[in-house]
Design a protein around this motif. Sequence first.
Motif, mmCIF file in Angstrom:
data_model
loop_
_atom_site.group_PDB
_atom_site.id
_atom_site.type_symbol
_atom_site.label_atom_id
_atom_site.label_comp_id
_atom_site.label_asym_id
_atom_site.label_seq_id
_atom_site.Cartn_x
_atom_site.Cartn_y
_atom_site.Cartn_z
ATOM 1 N N ASN A 49 0.857 -1.290 0.057
ATOM 2 C CA ASN A 49 -0.057 0.006 -0.067
ATOM 3 C C ASN A 49 0.932 1.243 -0.188
ATOM 4 N N GLN A 50 0.337 2.305 0.308
ATOM 5 C CA GLN A 50 1.153 3.540 0.669
ATOM 6 C C GLN A 50 1.538 4.220 -0.750
ATOM 7 N N GLU A 51 0.879 3.776 -1.571
ATOM 8 C CA GLU A 51 1.350 4.403 -3.170
ATOM 9 C C GLU A 51 1.512 5.818 -3.199
ATOM 10 N N GLU A 52 0.555 6.524 -2.782
ATOM 11 C CA GLU A 52 0.319 7.909 -2.802
ATOM 12 C C GLU A 52 1.576 8.522 -2.215
ATOM 13 N N ALA A 53 2.019 8.059 -0.785
ATOM 14 C CA ALA A 53 3.068 8.481 -0.154
ATOM 15 C C ALA A 53 4.220 8.187 -0.949
ATOM 16 N N LYS A 54 4.445 7.263 -1.569
ATOM 17 C CA LYS A 54 5.574 6.553 -2.069
ATOM 18 C C LYS A 54 6.040 7.849 -3.371
ATOM 19 N N GLN A 55 4.962 7.834 -4.054
ATOM 20 C CA GLN A 55 4.993 8.853 -5.398
ATOM 21 C C GLN A 55 5.384 10.340 -4.797
ATOM 22 N N ILE A 56 4.810 10.602 -3.864
ATOM 23 C CA ILE A 56 5.269 12.117 -3.362
ATOM 24 C C ILE A 56 6.568 12.001 -2.808
ATOM 25 N N LEU A 57 7.074 11.139 -1.855
ATOM 26 C CA LEU A 57 8.256 10.951 -1.476
ATOM 27 C C LEU A 57 9.342 11.125 -2.710
ATOM 28 N N ALA A 58 9.204 10.205 -3.902
ATOM 29 C CA ALA A 58 9.951 10.248 -4.815
ATOM 30 C C ALA A 58 10.047 11.329 -5.597
ATOM 31 N N SER A 59 8.929 12.105 -5.694
ATOM 32 C CA SER A 59 8.867 13.106 -6.811
ATOM 33 C C SER A 59 9.413 14.295 -6.067
ATOM 34 N N TRP A 60 9.582 14.605 -4.603
ATOM 35 C CA TRP A 60 10.101 15.452 -3.933
ATOM 36 C C TRP A 60 11.711 15.213 -3.828
ATOM 37 N N ILE A 61 12.023 13.874 -3.688
ATOM 38 C CA ILE A 61 13.484 13.858 -3.666
ATOM 39 C C ILE A 61 14.101 14.010 -5.291
ATOM 40 N N CYS A 62 13.190 13.447 -6.243
ATOM 41 C CA CYS A 62 14.028 13.710 -7.565
ATOM 42 C C CYS A 62 13.916 15.068 -8.036
ATOM 43 N N THR A 63 12.877 16.026 -7.390
ATOM 44 C CA THR A 63 13.124 17.073 -7.994
ATOM 45 C C THR A 63 14.013 18.226 -7.026
ATOM 46 N N ARG A 64 13.948 18.086 -5.753
ATOM 47 C CA ARG A 64 15.233 18.779 -5.232
ATOM 48 C C ARG A 64 16.492 18.291 -4.698
ATOM 49 N N PHE A 65 16.442 16.874 -5.283
ATOM 50 C CA PHE A 65 17.990 16.277 -4.958
ATOM 51 C C PHE A 65 18.395 15.432 -6.050
ATOM 52 N N LYS A 66 19.726 14.684 -5.701
ATOM 53 C CA LYS A 66 20.027 13.842 -6.760
ATOM 54 C C LYS A 66 19.512 12.410 -6.587
ATOM 55 N N ALA A 67 18.904 11.822 -7.527
ATOM 56 C CA ALA A 67 18.548 10.440 -7.317
ATOM 57 C C ALA A 67 18.668 9.704 -8.802
ATOM 58 N N PRO A 68 18.609 8.202 -8.598
ATOM 59 C CA PRO A 68 19.120 7.517 -9.881
ATOM 60 C C PRO A 68 17.859 7.869 -10.875
ATOM 61 N N GLN A 69 18.014 7.786 -11.963
ATOM 62 C CA GLN A 69 17.160 7.908 -13.083
ATOM 63 C C GLN A 69 16.115 7.071 -13.016
ATOM 64 N N GLU A 70 16.269 6.059 -13.104
ATOM 65 C CA GLU A 70 15.635 4.815 -12.992
ATOM 66 C C GLU A 70 14.615 4.751 -11.917
#
Length: 421
Positions: free
Chosen positions: A19-40
């Motif tokens: 579960n927790q799909e929405e939280a996963k997406q928000i967290l990932a979107s935040w990390i990927c826009t503000r910090f460095k994270a693997p493209q995949e």
Amino acid sequence: MPIPWVEKYRPKSFSEIVNQEEAKQILASWICTRFKAPQEFCARWAKRRDKEIKEARAVLLWGPPGIGKTTLVHALAKEIGYELVELNASDVRTGERIRQVVGRGLREASLFGYAGKIVLFDEVDGLHVKEDLGGLEAILNLIETAKVPIVLTANNPFDPKLRPLRDISLVVGLKRLSEDEVVEVLKRICASEGAKCEEEALRSLAKSSYGDLRAAINDLQLYLAGRKVLTVDDIKRAGERNPQLSMFEILDRVYKARWFDEARAVSFNPSFDWEQYFVWALETIPIVYKDLEVMSEAFDRLSKADMFIGIVKRTQEWELLSYAMELALGGVSQVKNKPRLPPFIRYGFPQRLLLLAKSKEARRRREMVVEYLARNLHVSKGLVNAEIFYVLSALAKKDDHVVERLARALGISPIDIKNLL
Ligand SMILES: Nc1ncnc2c1ncn2[C@@H]1O[C@H](COP(=O)(O)OP(=O)(O)OP(=O)(O)O)[C@@H](O)[C@H]1O
């Protein structure tokens, strides 16, 4: 000491988290826009483009216990190859401690090949405004100045003291897990432990965990300690040892007891609340014992029990309470010329609201103890009621230390704790 299954089976990646799909997406979107994270990782999970996600300085994950808040951050760190710097309420008693741990951690170049650092403040609602003011300020200060992702977790983010943290963070709620989801995880664990677990048994564990997966996994590990089979009967038996009885069942056991001890034993049940019992006994004696002589004998014993209670309250000599219980339970049950009782007795509901309000307080206190134990032992309230209360009562009888520590933790007098246990 076996490794706790909650750790052994803690998900290592986003996709393993139930579960927790929405939280996963928000967290990932935040990390990927503000910090460095693997493209995949970003391509798979960072689907959100909301402005407030892009602008958030920190993320506050909130929700009931055991649903994956901490796990989500652990898995995130693994997914993006960051080192996790984890702090909890007791680490941040003073701002100094934060500056030591995090300040150094952030300055140090990553010696172990991590791509960066992520800071997790677990359970920020455990901070006390007065004592931890420095801690709260230090967290705020860090969020404002640090260049690293900071995630906070809380059970109750609407706690007024968290207002400043809430204002500066993106607040993300996690969902309580459904019974089916909990059962699925338990099934997987049984399979990987080579244990045969009846579906109904797992369902019963899931039910009593109220969506707290940590509690359900801990319960499962306790039930399967030293064995490879779990049946629904095992769980029922644990419940039967100390079932949660309603007042109707308690009265039934008392009035229908064949021996004195059988009636007396009712007081050992965790759901037995003597203040409440007095109210009910007072109103049900005339319903059960119609003969005047029998009724008056039962009332006589109840009133003597009440006198003992009065002495106990005045003198705080709690050892006397057991005499009161003998009279109130065994005494009311074993009267001379006891009539044959019908299989079903309609007891009715007592009108003594004032006294009931008092017993409510006792139940509230009991619930506090149960909640405290469940939270700190990381098991469900069901297991505390069925097993742990029982063990603690036995320990408390022998060792005053147990009582004193619980009393300190809960801010209740040791006498009350003894009484509750
Ligand atoms: N959504 C989930 N998917 C898979 N496992 C989970 C999930 N939620 C909890 N667990 C299991 O429960 C354990 C505890 O979860 P976690 O520490 O993430 O809970 P939490 O929500 O942070 O609770 P708390 O508020 O008490 O800190 C994990 O180690 C994991 O085994």
